[in-house]
Design a protein around this motif. Structure first.
Motif, PDB file in Angstrom:
ATOM      1  N   GLY A  30    -157.717  47.320  -3.044  1.00 43.25           N
ATOM      2  CA  GLY A  30    -159.160  47.322  -2.422  1.00 43.25           C
ATOM      3  C   GLY A  30    -160.370  47.583  -3.844  1.00 43.25           C
ATOM      4  O   GLY A  30    -159.309  48.306  -4.879  1.00 43.25           O
ATOM      5  N   PRO A  31    -161.240  48.419  -3.595  1.00 40.10           N
ATOM      6  CA  PRO A  31    -161.841  49.016  -4.469  1.00 40.10           C
ATOM      7  C   PRO A  31    -161.497  50.722  -4.944  1.00 40.10           C
ATOM      8  O   PRO A  31    -160.734  50.682  -5.002  1.00 40.10           O
ATOM      9  CB  PRO A  31    -162.685  49.250  -3.640  1.00 40.10           C
ATOM     10  CG  PRO A  31    -162.646  48.559  -2.708  1.00 40.10           C
ATOM     11  CD  PRO A  31    -161.402  48.096  -2.239  1.00 40.10           C
ATOM     12  N   PRO A  32    -161.514  50.509  -6.860  1.00 43.48           N
ATOM     13  CA  PRO A  32    -162.724  49.898  -6.589  1.00 43.48           C
ATOM     14  C   PRO A  32    -161.885  48.608  -8.017  1.00 43.48           C
ATOM     15  O   PRO A  32    -162.545  47.803  -8.887  1.00 43.48           O
ATOM     16  CB  PRO A  32    -162.405  51.188  -8.169  1.00 43.48           C
ATOM     17  CG  PRO A  32    -161.510  51.913  -8.781  1.00 43.48           C
ATOM     18  CD  PRO A  32    -160.676  51.581  -7.026  1.00 43.48           C
ATOM     19  N   LEU A  77    -160.500  46.286  -6.891  1.00 41.14           N
ATOM     20  CA  LEU A  77    -160.122  44.787  -6.310  1.00 41.14           C
ATOM     21  C   LEU A  77    -161.770  44.489  -5.649  1.00 41.14           C
ATOM     22  O   LEU A  77    -161.864  45.678  -5.017  1.00 41.14           O
ATOM     23  CB  LEU A  77    -159.026  44.659  -5.878  1.00 41.14           C
ATOM     24  CG  LEU A  77    -158.206  44.333  -6.573  1.00 41.14           C
ATOM     25  CD1 LEU A  77    -156.514  44.081  -5.445  1.00 41.14           C
ATOM     26  CD2 LEU A  77    -157.423  43.330  -7.604  1.00 41.14           C
ATOM     27  N   ASP A  78    -162.381  43.701  -5.717  1.00 43.72           N
ATOM     28  CA  ASP A  78    -163.620  43.550  -5.020  1.00 43.72           C
ATOM     29  C   ASP A  78    -163.183  42.818  -3.302  1.00 43.72           C
ATOM     30  O   ASP A  78    -161.587  42.789  -2.863  1.00 43.72           O
ATOM     31  CB  ASP A  78    -164.021  41.402  -4.913  1.00 43.72           C
ATOM     32  CG  ASP A  78    -163.725  41.020  -5.737  1.00 43.72           C
ATOM     33  OD1 ASP A  78    -163.430  40.568  -4.501  1.00 43.72           O
ATOM     34  OD2 ASP A  78    -163.177  39.882  -6.494  1.00 43.72           O
ATOM     35  N   PRO A  79    -163.617  42.861  -2.450  1.00 42.18           N
ATOM     36  CA  PRO A  79    -163.104  43.194  -1.035  1.00 42.18           C
ATOM     37  C   PRO A  79    -162.087  41.626  -0.857  1.00 42.18           C
ATOM     38  O   PRO A  79    -161.480  41.241  -0.142  1.00 42.18           O
ATOM     39  CB  PRO A  79    -163.850  43.068  -0.147  1.00 42.18           C
ATOM     40  CG  PRO A  79    -165.492  43.956  -0.412  1.00 42.18           C
ATOM     41  CD  PRO A  79    -165.184  43.598  -2.125  1.00 42.18           C
ATOM     42  N   ALA A  80    -162.602  40.283  -1.902  1.00 41.26           N
ATOM     43  CA  ALA A  80    -162.263  39.501  -0.871  1.00 41.26           C
ATOM     44  C   ALA A  80    -161.009  39.028  -2.601  1.00 41.26           C
ATOM     45  O   ALA A  80    -159.964  38.612  -1.145  1.00 41.26           O
ATOM     46  CB  ALA A  80    -162.899  38.122  -1.742  1.00 41.26           C
ATOM     47  N   THR A  81    -160.973  39.735  -3.496  1.00 45.33           N
ATOM     48  CA  THR A  81    -159.869  39.660  -4.383  1.00 45.33           C
ATOM     49  C   THR A  81    -158.527  40.680  -3.099  1.00 45.33           C
ATOM     50  O   THR A  81    -157.150  40.225  -3.415  1.00 45.33           O
ATOM     51  CB  THR A  81    -159.920  39.784  -5.458  1.00 45.33           C
ATOM     52  OG1 THR A  81    -160.973  39.469  -5.992  1.00 45.33           O
ATOM     53  CG2 THR A  81    -158.885  40.120  -6.725  1.00 45.33           C
ATOM     54  N   ALA A  82    -158.627  41.987  -2.361  1.00 42.41           N
ATOM     55  CA  ALA A  82    -158.344  42.536  -1.859  1.00 42.41           C
ATOM     56  C   ALA A  82    -157.256  41.911  -0.912  1.00 42.41           C
ATOM     57  O   ALA A  82    -156.933  41.774  -0.290  1.00 42.41           O
ATOM     58  CB  ALA A  82    -158.736  43.591  -1.783  1.00 42.41           C
TER      59      ALA A  82
END
Length: 139
Positions: free
Chosen positions: A61-63, A65-70
């Motif tokens: 997740g953040p920071p 990875l963006d939500p779609a990548t996570a």
């Protein structure tokens, strides 16, 4: 410039509390840092007595990875297609193996004598691969 040490490595986990139960409760590692940074929980463990070499148990997740990548990373991790890899050492591989089997750890292969020592494989609850070895003395 010369590098002097690896201080931290990282593996993805889906649930940090479950990861603590496994890495501390079953493998016997110790918590190094457990801090809420607001944007993420910084959770590291280390082998007892070796606080300079930490493993970050990071939830995708953040920071980073963006939500779609996570979400994609979570899907791949769940399928076993994106596991990390750790190597730990022990003074007695066969005893460590017996202890971990008694704790219900997922074993991927039993202790085997190899040119470098005796080792075996396990998986954490998230599919990360772990090798545990009793290494021969270096010549």
């Amino acid at each position: 410039m010369t590098m002097t040490s690896i201080s931290r490595s990282q593996i993805y986990v889906l649930d940090q509390d479950e990861a603590l139960d496994f890495y501390v409760g079953k493998l016997g590692l110790e918590v190094n840092t457990d801090q809420d940074l607001g944007f993420m929980r910084w959770l590291t463990v280390n082998v007892p007595g070796d606080p300079e070499h930490e493993i970050l148990l990071e939830k995708p997740g953040p920071p980073a990875l963006d939500p779609a990548t996570a979400e994609r990373v979570r899907e791949l991790l769940t399928k076993g297609a994106m596991s990390g890899w750790l190597c730990l050492t022990t003074d007695d591989a066969r005893k460590a193996f017996e202890d971990l089997v008694a704790k219900g750890v997922d074993v991927t292969d039993e202790p085997t004598e190899r040119p470098y020592g005796i080792d075996f494989g396990i998986r954490d609850p998230f599919g990360n691969r772990i090798r545990i070895g009793q290494m021969n003395p270096r010549a």
